[in-house]
Design a protein around this motif. Structure first.
Motif, PDB file in Angstrom:
ATOM      1  N   PRO A 394      -4.095 -49.151  13.680  1.00  0.00           N
ATOM      2  CA  PRO A 394      -2.680 -48.965  13.343  1.00  0.00           C
ATOM      3  C   PRO A 394      -2.503 -48.524  11.878  1.00  0.00           C
ATOM      4  N   GLY A 395      -1.673 -47.522  11.659  1.00  0.00           N
ATOM      5  CA  GLY A 395      -1.409 -47.041  10.321  1.00  0.00           C
ATOM      6  C   GLY A 395      -2.448 -46.096   9.764  1.00  0.00           C
ATOM      7  N   SER A 396      -3.506 -45.820  10.536  1.00  0.00           N
ATOM      8  CA  SER A 396      -4.571 -44.941  10.054  1.00  0.00           C
ATOM      9  C   SER A 396      -4.164 -43.479  10.176  1.00  0.00           C
ATOM     10  N   ALA A 397      -5.013 -42.599   9.655  1.00  0.00           N
ATOM     11  CA  ALA A 397      -4.759 -41.170   9.754  1.00  0.00           C
ATOM     12  C   ALA A 397      -4.684 -40.727  11.212  1.00  0.00           C
ATOM     13  N   ALA A 398      -5.559 -41.264  12.056  1.00  0.00           N
ATOM     14  CA  ALA A 398      -5.553 -40.921  13.476  1.00  0.00           C
ATOM     15  C   ALA A 398      -4.257 -41.382  14.136  1.00  0.00           C
ATOM     16  N   ASP A 399      -3.785 -42.583  13.787  1.00  0.00           N
ATOM     17  CA  ASP A 399      -2.546 -43.118  14.342  1.00  0.00           C
ATOM     18  C   ASP A 399      -1.350 -42.248  13.932  1.00  0.00           C
ATOM     19  N   LYS A 400      -1.316 -41.881  12.657  1.00  0.00           N
ATOM     20  CA  LYS A 400      -0.213 -41.062  12.164  1.00  0.00           C
ATOM     21  C   LYS A 400      -0.200 -39.683  12.811  1.00  0.00           C
ATOM     22  N   ALA A 401      -1.386 -39.188  13.202  1.00  0.00           N
ATOM     23  CA  ALA A 401      -1.472 -37.871  13.848  1.00  0.00           C
ATOM     24  C   ALA A 401      -1.158 -37.944  15.337  1.00  0.00           C
ATOM     25  N   GLY A 402      -0.937 -39.163  15.871  1.00  0.00           N
ATOM     26  CA  GLY A 402      -0.553 -39.303  17.271  1.00  0.00           C
ATOM     27  C   GLY A 402      -1.695 -39.442  18.246  1.00  0.00           C
ATOM     28  N   LEU A 403      -2.902 -39.673  17.788  1.00  0.00           N
ATOM     29  CA  LEU A 403      -4.024 -39.867  18.716  1.00  0.00           C
ATOM     30  C   LEU A 403      -3.876 -41.197  19.433  1.00  0.00           C
ATOM     31  N   LYS A 404      -4.316 -41.226  20.721  1.00  0.00           N
ATOM     32  CA  LYS A 404      -4.152 -42.404  21.562  1.00  0.00           C
ATOM     33  C   LYS A 404      -5.486 -42.803  22.189  1.00  0.00           C
ATOM     34  N   ALA A 421     -22.858 -37.172  15.743  1.00  0.00           N
ATOM     35  CA  ALA A 421     -22.658 -37.350  14.306  1.00  0.00           C
ATOM     36  C   ALA A 421     -21.809 -36.250  13.686  1.00  0.00           C
ATOM     37  N   TYR A 422     -21.575 -35.164  14.429  1.00  0.00           N
ATOM     38  CA  TYR A 422     -20.870 -34.045  13.800  1.00  0.00           C
ATOM     39  C   TYR A 422     -19.471 -34.440  13.336  1.00  0.00           C
ATOM     40  N   LEU A 423     -18.692 -35.074  14.185  1.00  0.00           N
ATOM     41  CA  LEU A 423     -17.310 -35.391  13.820  1.00  0.00           C
ATOM     42  C   LEU A 423     -17.244 -36.359  12.635  1.00  0.00           C
ATOM     43  N   PRO A 424     -17.930 -37.532  12.669  1.00  0.00           N
ATOM     44  CA  PRO A 424     -17.825 -38.420  11.503  1.00  0.00           C
ATOM     45  C   PRO A 424     -18.350 -37.781  10.220  1.00  0.00           C
ATOM     46  N   ALA A 425     -19.387 -36.931  10.344  1.00  0.00           N
ATOM     47  CA  ALA A 425     -19.895 -36.247   9.156  1.00  0.00           C
ATOM     48  C   ALA A 425     -18.881 -35.231   8.645  1.00  0.00           C
ATOM     49  N   ALA A 426     -18.217 -34.525   9.551  1.00  0.00           N
ATOM     50  CA  ALA A 426     -17.208 -33.554   9.150  1.00  0.00           C
ATOM     51  C   ALA A 426     -16.014 -34.244   8.509  1.00  0.00           C
ATOM     52  N   VAL A 427     -15.649 -35.411   9.020  1.00  0.00           N
ATOM     53  CA  VAL A 427     -14.553 -36.174   8.429  1.00  0.00           C
ATOM     54  C   VAL A 427     -14.892 -36.570   6.988  1.00  0.00           C
ATOM     55  N   LEU A 428     -16.125 -37.011   6.767  1.00  0.00           N
ATOM     56  CA  LEU A 428     -16.541 -37.399   5.418  1.00  0.00           C
ATOM     57  C   LEU A 428     -16.489 -36.222   4.450  1.00  0.00           C
ATOM     58  N   ALA A 429     -16.903 -35.045   4.921  1.00  0.00           N
ATOM     59  CA  ALA A 429     -17.014 -33.881   4.046  1.00  0.00           C
ATOM     60  C   ALA A 429     -15.686 -33.164   3.838  1.00  0.00           C
ATOM     61  N   ALA A 430     -14.738 -33.317   4.760  1.00  0.00           N
ATOM     62  CA  ALA A 430     -13.479 -32.574   4.683  1.00  0.00           C
ATOM     63  C   ALA A 430     -12.699 -32.947   3.430  1.00  0.00           C
ATOM     64  N   LYS A 431     -12.044 -31.959   2.829  1.00  0.00           N
ATOM     65  CA  LYS A 431     -11.335 -32.209   1.580  1.00  0.00           C
ATOM     66  C   LYS A 431     -10.073 -33.042   1.802  1.00  0.00           C
ATOM     67  N   ASP A 432      -9.151 -32.538   2.610  1.00  0.00           N
ATOM     68  CA  ASP A 432      -7.863 -33.225   2.804  1.00  0.00           C
ATOM     69  C   ASP A 432      -7.549 -33.525   4.256  1.00  0.00           C
ATOM     70  N   THR A 447      -4.476 -28.690  19.786  1.00  0.00           N
ATOM     71  CA  THR A 447      -5.030 -28.814  18.450  1.00  0.00           C
ATOM     72  C   THR A 447      -4.143 -29.740  17.627  1.00  0.00           C
ATOM     73  N   VAL A 448      -4.791 -30.718  16.982  1.00  0.00           N
ATOM     74  CA  VAL A 448      -4.080 -31.708  16.177  1.00  0.00           C
ATOM     75  C   VAL A 448      -4.623 -31.641  14.749  1.00  0.00           C
ATOM     76  N   ASP A 449      -3.736 -31.413  13.790  1.00  0.00           N
ATOM     77  CA  ASP A 449      -4.122 -31.454  12.375  1.00  0.00           C
ATOM     78  C   ASP A 449      -3.949 -32.875  11.868  1.00  0.00           C
ATOM     79  N   VAL A 450      -5.054 -33.446  11.339  1.00  0.00           N
ATOM     80  CA  VAL A 450      -5.054 -34.832  10.878  1.00  0.00           C
ATOM     81  C   VAL A 450      -5.205 -34.847   9.363  1.00  0.00           C
ATOM     82  N   ALA A 451      -4.216 -35.387   8.650  1.00  0.00           N
ATOM     83  CA  ALA A 451      -4.312 -35.576   7.199  1.00  0.00           C
ATOM     84  C   ALA A 451      -5.136 -36.830   6.934  1.00  0.00           C
ATOM     85  N   LEU A 452      -6.312 -36.657   6.339  1.00  0.00           N
ATOM     86  CA  LEU A 452      -7.268 -37.748   6.198  1.00  0.00           C
ATOM     87  C   LEU A 452      -6.929 -38.645   5.011  1.00  0.00           C
ATOM     88  N   ASP A 453      -7.307 -39.912   5.134  1.00  0.00           N
ATOM     89  CA  ASP A 453      -7.157 -40.856   4.030  1.00  0.00           C
ATOM     90  C   ASP A 453      -8.375 -40.762   3.108  1.00  0.00           C
TER      91      ASP A 453
END
Length: 553
Positions: A394-404, A421-432, A447-453
């Protein structure tokens, strides 16, 4: 230009821009390991040849004789103790060691009727031969035992197979191996076999008060006491904090896979390293730990791990050789007097995990079991997997983007998920932010754009400096799925170099890492020490499974 060349060019650029740092590195005591290349090769070959001659059979022979009932527990000054001293003296003569006792003999006598047995390999370097490394082991034990020195029952022979026939056997094998290999150290090595250790360290205390070589030349002491019960490959190395850089000096690229070093902070007045420490001489204890047979009649030869003694001897031979040949040995570190084992937990405490940038958990569905139709919809013909969302914070970037819960992620930033490992590694490396392709039920993929914390992480580990190790850092946190985690770097690992070069301090390391990343380097190689094992570790900055024939991690 190759990717490796890019990395090395960036490092050269860094070194040229920071000549003062480079000079500081070269001057650093604990990293003064640069020998003439040809001579270093010859010495390495001699050390390898010497190690190869250490055998379990000879270890067992030495330990078996010293721990035989006929020596009646080798009490200091007893018939058995004198017999043990004669055996050791004979072995020193056979190996051609120079006598280093009193008046040109191998013996240093002290009241009342005790004797140290001492020999020396004379150094060959005119600048270093008057420096000495003292390598010792006590040969006495407690005889038949009494109320003050036995854990019972008393009145029976206490053979002391581990305490300390094991340490003596290891040193005798090292001496014989060096003799066979024809090794010629730069510094002089004093091999001392102490009497009276079991009665308040009498032999080593006497030698420190009345040394048989010039006291000002004694630069390091190494004590092998109870090395006969190696368990789970653990060899304890105490005292590395008595001088800067000793942990690195006593780590090894040759350490067997089944062996690990425990660089304990515990340092007590319990063996012959202590008189040297009191006299401001860097000193170490090599030990395999106490056990239920300690100072009991049951400490017999049958219970020794002879293969473990051979491994300890091989390790000791290597580090003695390195210490004898290094350009400079560090001075005593007074701060070690105030450091305790309890302080270590506080100083080396890992950092807490970082908050998640995305905030979900998943079930990985490999390509072979994923919905083929869904896979073709995202990337025709691609072998892809899927991540089924099982929890959203709750309250995470995924939650705010509407993922269920139940959503299926099939691609990230337009790339199919070739490996988990691709997705968690890409999340770590992504800028914003990151763009996810998500399927929900029978709906078309969207397609869902997720603003990362939080902040991105290029390498994925944090570090902290150590006051006893200038020019080194230790790892305090490794982020899961990061390049560092994929390279198997772990918390408490030590970092000693980058791209084959030392660094002056943590700021220099950080700057070197940044310049390599900014130059476009796809890999960075660190010199890493894990539980005493030195190795180069290549950290791959590329995302796992992205545009590769082999998507394995």
């Amino acid at each position: 230009m190759s990717l490796v060349t890019n990395s090395r060019m960036a490092l050269v650029h860094w070194r040229c821009r920071h000549p003062a740092l480079l000079l500081a590195v070269v001057a650093s005591l604990h990293l003064g390991l640069c020998l003439d290349v040809a001579r270093a090769g010859d010495q390495d070959a001699a050390i390898e040849a010497a190690i190869a001659t250490i055998t379990e059979g000879e270890v067992r022979e030495h330990a078996g004789l010293l721990a035989d009932d006929t020596l009646e527990g080798r009490a200091a000054g007893s018939r058995g103790g004198i017999a043990a001293a004669k055996y050791i003296e004979k072995k020193l003569k056979e190996a051609g060691l120079e006598p280093a006792g009193d008046r040109g003999s191998y013996i240093q006598r002290f009241t009342p009727g005790y004797q140290n047995v001492i020999g020396m390999i004379r150094g060959t370097d005119p600048q270093l031969r008057d420096q000495y490394i003292v390598v010792g082991a006590h040969f006495d034990h407690v005889g038949y035992g009494n109320q003050s020195n036995s854990n019972g029952p008393i009145g029976y022979i206490h053979n002391g197979a581990d305490d300390n026939a094991s340490g003596v056997a290891a040193l005798l094998e090292i001496i014989d191996a060096l003799h066979r290999a024809g090794w010629q150290p730069r510094r002089s090595i004093v091999f001392a076999f102490w009497d009276g250790e079991e009665i308040n360290l009498l032999g080593s205390r006497h030698w420190v008060r009345q040394p048989t070589v010039p006291r000002e030349g004694v630069k390091l002491a190494i004590n092998a006491d109870m090395v006969g019960r190696l368990t789970n490959g653990r060899l304890e190395v105490a005292g590395t904090r008595t001088a800067d850089g000793l942990r690195q000096l006593f780590s090894s690229p040759r350490l067997p896979e089944e062996m690990r070093l425990d660089f304990t902070w515990e340092y007590k007045e319990n063996s012959d390293h202590w008189p040297f420490y009191v006299d401001d001489i860097p000193s170490l204890l090599i030990h395999t730990g106490l056990h239920s047979d300690y100072h009991r009649p049951s400490d017999d030869i049958e219970k020794l791990n002879v293969a473990g003694i051979r491994q300890a001897a091989a390790y000791l031979l290597e580090v003695i050789g390195r210490a004898a040949d290094v350009d400079a040995l560090p001075e005593f570190r007074p701060a070690s007097r105030s450091e305790t084992a309890s302080m270590r937990a506080q100083r080396e405490a890992p950092l807490s995990p970082l908050p998640p940038r995305l905030g979900l958990r998943w079930l990985w569905i490999p390509a072979k079991t994923a919905d083929a139709a869904r896979a073709d919809e995202v990337a025709q013909g691609a072998a892809v997997g899927q991540m089924r969302v099982t929890e959203v914070t709750p309250g995470s970037a995924a939650d705010k983007a509407g993922l269920k819960i139940g959503d299926v992620i099939v691609a990230a930033d337009g790339r199919p998920l070739a490996v988990e490992a691709y997705l968690p590694a890409a999340v770590l490396a992504a800028k914003d932010s990151i763009r996810l392709d998500v399927a929900r039920g029978d709906e078309p993929v969207r397609t869902v754009d997720v603003a990362l914390d939080g902040e991105p992480s290029s390498i994925g580990f944090s570090w902290r400096p150590d006051s006893a190790a200038p020019g080194a850092v230790f790892v305090t946190r490794v982020i899961p799925y990061s390049p560092a985690a994929r390279a198997k770097i772990g918390v408490h690992d030590r970092i000693y170099g980058i791209e084959g070069e030392p660094f002056a301090d943590q700021e220099a390391l950080l700057e070197g890492v940044r310049e390599l990343i900014d130059s476009g380097a796809e890999t960075i190689t660190f010199e890493v020490e894990t539980a005493g094992r030195l190795r180069p570790v290549e950290v791959d900055l590329r995302l796992p499974g992205a545009d590769r024939d082999d998507p394995s991690l």
